[in-house]
Design an enzyme around this catalytic site. Structure first.
Site, PDB file in Angstrom:
ATOM      1  N   ASP A  89      33.931 -64.277  57.395  1.00 21.37           N
ATOM      2  CA  ASP A  89      34.776 -65.323  57.971  1.00 21.37           C
ATOM      3  C   ASP A  89      34.005 -66.264  58.901  1.00 21.37           C
ATOM      4  O   ASP A  89      34.510 -67.314  59.268  1.00 21.37           O
ATOM      5  CB  ASP A  89      36.005 -64.720  58.687  1.00 21.37           C
ATOM      6  CG  ASP A  89      35.649 -63.628  59.679  1.00 21.37           C
ATOM      7  OD1 ASP A  89      34.684 -62.879  59.439  1.00 21.37           O
ATOM      8  OD2 ASP A  89      36.340 -63.514  60.713  1.00 21.37           O
ATOM      9  N   HIS A  90      32.786 -65.894  59.258  1.00 22.28           N
ATOM     10  CA  HIS A  90      31.993 -66.745  60.164  1.00 22.28           C
ATOM     11  C   HIS A  90      30.859 -67.476  59.450  1.00 22.28           C
ATOM     12  O   HIS A  90      30.187 -68.299  60.056  1.00 22.28           O
ATOM     13  CB  HIS A  90      31.427 -65.914  61.315  1.00 22.28           C
ATOM     14  CG  HIS A  90      32.509 -65.409  62.222  1.00 22.28           C
ATOM     15  ND1 HIS A  90      32.723 -65.920  63.469  1.00 22.28           N
ATOM     16  CD2 HIS A  90      33.481 -64.486  62.024  1.00 22.28           C
ATOM     17  CE1 HIS A  90      33.773 -65.314  64.025  1.00 22.28           C
ATOM     18  NE2 HIS A  90      34.238 -64.433  63.165  1.00 22.28           N
TER      19      HIS A  90
ATOM     20  N   HIS B  30      30.295 -56.542  69.280  1.00 20.22           N
ATOM     21  CA  HIS B  30      31.177 -56.530  68.106  1.00 20.22           C
ATOM     22  C   HIS B  30      30.775 -55.377  67.183  1.00 20.22           C
ATOM     23  O   HIS B  30      29.887 -54.596  67.510  1.00 20.22           O
ATOM     24  CB  HIS B  30      31.073 -57.903  67.413  1.00 20.22           C
ATOM     25  CG  HIS B  30      32.080 -58.115  66.339  1.00 20.22           C
ATOM     26  ND1 HIS B  30      33.420 -57.852  66.507  1.00 20.22           N
ATOM     27  CD2 HIS B  30      31.959 -58.590  65.062  1.00 20.22           C
ATOM     28  CE1 HIS B  30      34.061 -58.146  65.383  1.00 20.22           C
ATOM     29  NE2 HIS B  30      33.197 -58.596  64.494  1.00 20.22           N
TER      30      HIS B  30
ATOM     31  N   ASP C  62      32.904 -63.202  67.836  1.00 18.00           N
ATOM     32  CA  ASP C  62      33.769 -62.017  67.928  1.00 18.00           C
ATOM     33  C   ASP C  62      33.159 -61.039  68.917  1.00 18.00           C
ATOM     34  O   ASP C  62      32.002 -60.628  68.765  1.00 18.00           O
ATOM     35  CB  ASP C  62      33.865 -61.315  66.572  1.00 18.00           C
ATOM     36  CG  ASP C  62      34.602 -62.162  65.536  1.00 18.00           C
ATOM     37  OD1 ASP C  62      34.988 -63.297  65.870  1.00 18.00           O
ATOM     38  OD2 ASP C  62      34.777 -61.675  64.413  1.00 18.00           O
TER      39      ASP C  62
ATOM     40  N   HIS D 254      27.423 -63.972  63.852  1.00 13.73           N
ATOM     41  CA  HIS D 254      27.210 -62.694  63.150  1.00 13.73           C
ATOM     42  C   HIS D 254      27.540 -62.844  61.671  1.00 13.73           C
ATOM     43  O   HIS D 254      28.231 -63.790  61.263  1.00 13.73           O
ATOM     44  CB  HIS D 254      28.038 -61.573  63.791  1.00 13.73           C
ATOM     45  CG  HIS D 254      29.512 -61.756  63.682  1.00 13.73           C
ATOM     46  ND1 HIS D 254      30.188 -62.803  64.282  1.00 13.73           N
ATOM     47  CD2 HIS D 254      30.466 -61.019  63.046  1.00 13.73           C
ATOM     48  CE1 HIS D 254      31.483 -62.691  64.019  1.00 13.73           C
ATOM     49  NE2 HIS D 254      31.677 -61.626  63.273  1.00 13.73           N
TER      50      HIS D 254
END
Lengths: 306, 306
Positions: A66-67, A140, A211, A62
């Site tokens: 942070d990803h 998420h 997530d 996604h």
């Protein structure tokens, strides 16, 4: 050949001194399949000796920073290292726009082809001879996918004794049977592969949730996985916060692994509030004993199923 | 008070196991002035104990990924840490677009105000009571600035004996003189600050070049600097490559420091090809003996000039 799962980053949204932002690489000989690419992934790759030149596919769960914020720098470094091999990137709608606007703003050239594939529905997103990657929508705060890396079933074991007994000469006819084709023997008998071979051998399966809160279809999606790498941001006492933020607790991650009949659960995406995350592991183990806690640079080896 | 210069990242365009991507922080008590923000700067800040909540200004020399890709993640982490203090960012035209497109694509909210100021010409870009930051166009492959962090001159030392001898009573009139105002004594004499105070005390000056080839106006811009942190990507033998790529060699960096009459030269932005960069330092020292080699987490203390 062994499949190796290398954890490059295991933190939640904020990195810590011990945990870098999320990224996991599945290595099958010289092929690399990366799941998420948080900031600093390129540096972690150097430390873990993950190649910048090998064949590589990247799957983004996604579009939260942070990803994915490690992706522009990784692509740029690969270009500076004069990579030639094309790279394929898969992720939710918007990934292409993010990469293009970054590339344009920062004015960097590439020495290799980048193919961006936006995942628009569940199902197979990547398919090759031996492996495939399947996506399913997870649960998420934004559009998000879980991925399953699946090794296709391999043909069963070949029994030379049976082939000899059926009067099949060594050579081309053996190869045909091993490839799954029916043949005729020199004396006119029809022989099926199942006459001389064992059952199909199951492939290995690794599931990476990104997530997510628990979701109903997960058990089927992750069924019989060798490893489930599951969001486990908060401990059980913070279940309400987990629910609001779209994350899971150890108990929830473990219930998911149990429902899927997984062999092993790896809890990851650990919130920065846990300088020692033993509590999370203990909570998970109560529900699913074969749980382990992800750590940066941890490596899990999955041997070939014989 | 001491000024502290903390090196968070000292690599060239590609990070190495020892060197993170470029970033330097100048700390003046609880105020932080960051120069460049390469990927992984937030992690280096944690390691170097640089605060995420203090007053902070960020100055970006140019829009190449290795100098700016740490910014979106840093801003996001500050929000996740519930920062309240506004932050000011200065950099070339295009910085605003880069940050806005990233923020939009990654859908992240902020808990504090971010003020983006695009630097469109040379001169003072930031000015406050004690310090100012001045920019000058440098000489790189894209629009690029060098920055000088300048402490303003402080009033000279006050001599109470002289004030007493001139019949000035302790109190308000002393304060006025210390602030630089002319006063009249109770018996009608006019006294100037220079009658009771020493000369203005020079402030400290730190120059950060970012990526650049040598350029003519640098000596004047960096004149009398306490520290020049200079691009030193390639060794002397690669001067042609440095010239093509818009970088400097040790000899060039040292010549610049000499021409500017600097007190100390710190060579940084070290190419990944030098696992040991001693050669670069030796080459710089031949021209400018007070040269040192930047290392991640190195800290230089500049005491108050008395």
């Amino acid at each position: 050949m062994d499949i190796r799962v290398v954890f490059l980053g295991t933190s939640g949204s904020v990195p810590t001194l011990k945990r870098s932002l999320p990224s996991v690489v599945v290595k099958c000989q010289s092929n690399q399949y990366m799941f998420d690419c948080g900031e600093n992934t390129q540096h972690q790759m150097m430390k873990a000796k993950v190649s910048f030149h090998n064949k590589m596919k990247i799957f983004i769960t996604h579009l939260h920073g942070d990803h994915v914020l490690g992706l522009p720098g990784l692509l740029q470094t690969m270009a500076l290292m004069d990579r030639k091999e094309p790279i394929q990137i898969y992720g939710p709608k918007g990934l292409s726009k993010f990469l293009l606007c970054t590339k344009k703003a920062l004015n960097f050239g590439l020495t290799y082809q980048v193919e961006i594939n936006e995942v628009l529905s569940d199902g197979i997103v990547y398919d090759e001879e031996e492996y495939q990657v399947v996506a399913t929508p997870s649960n998420h705060a934004v559009k998000s996918y879980a991925f399953a890396f699946i090794e296709k079933p391999r043909p069963g074991k070949f029994y030379p004794d049976k082939a000899m007994a059926l009067g099949i000469p060594v050579g081309n006819l053996w190869s045909k049977l091993q490839r799954g084709e029916e043949i005729s023997t020199p004396d006119g008998k029809t022989v099926k592969p199942s006459d001389v071979m064992g059952k199909l051998r199951a492939g290995r399966k690794i599931v990476y949730t990104g997530d997510t809160k628990p979701f109903d279809s997960f058990a089927e999606f992750a069924k019989d996985a060798d490893i489930i790498i599951h969001d486990c941001t908060f401990d059980n006492s913070l279940i309400e916060k987990a629910n609001i933020d779209g994350h899971s607790t150890p108990c929830q991650a473990a219930e998911q692994a149990k429902a899927a009949n997984a062999k092993q659960l790896v809890i990851s995406h650990i919130s920065a509030r846990y300088s020692d995350a033993t509590l999370l592991l203990e909570e998970a183990k109560k529900v699913f004993p074969n749980s382990i806690l992800a750590e940066d640079f941890m490596e899990i080896k999955l041997p070939l199923i014989k």
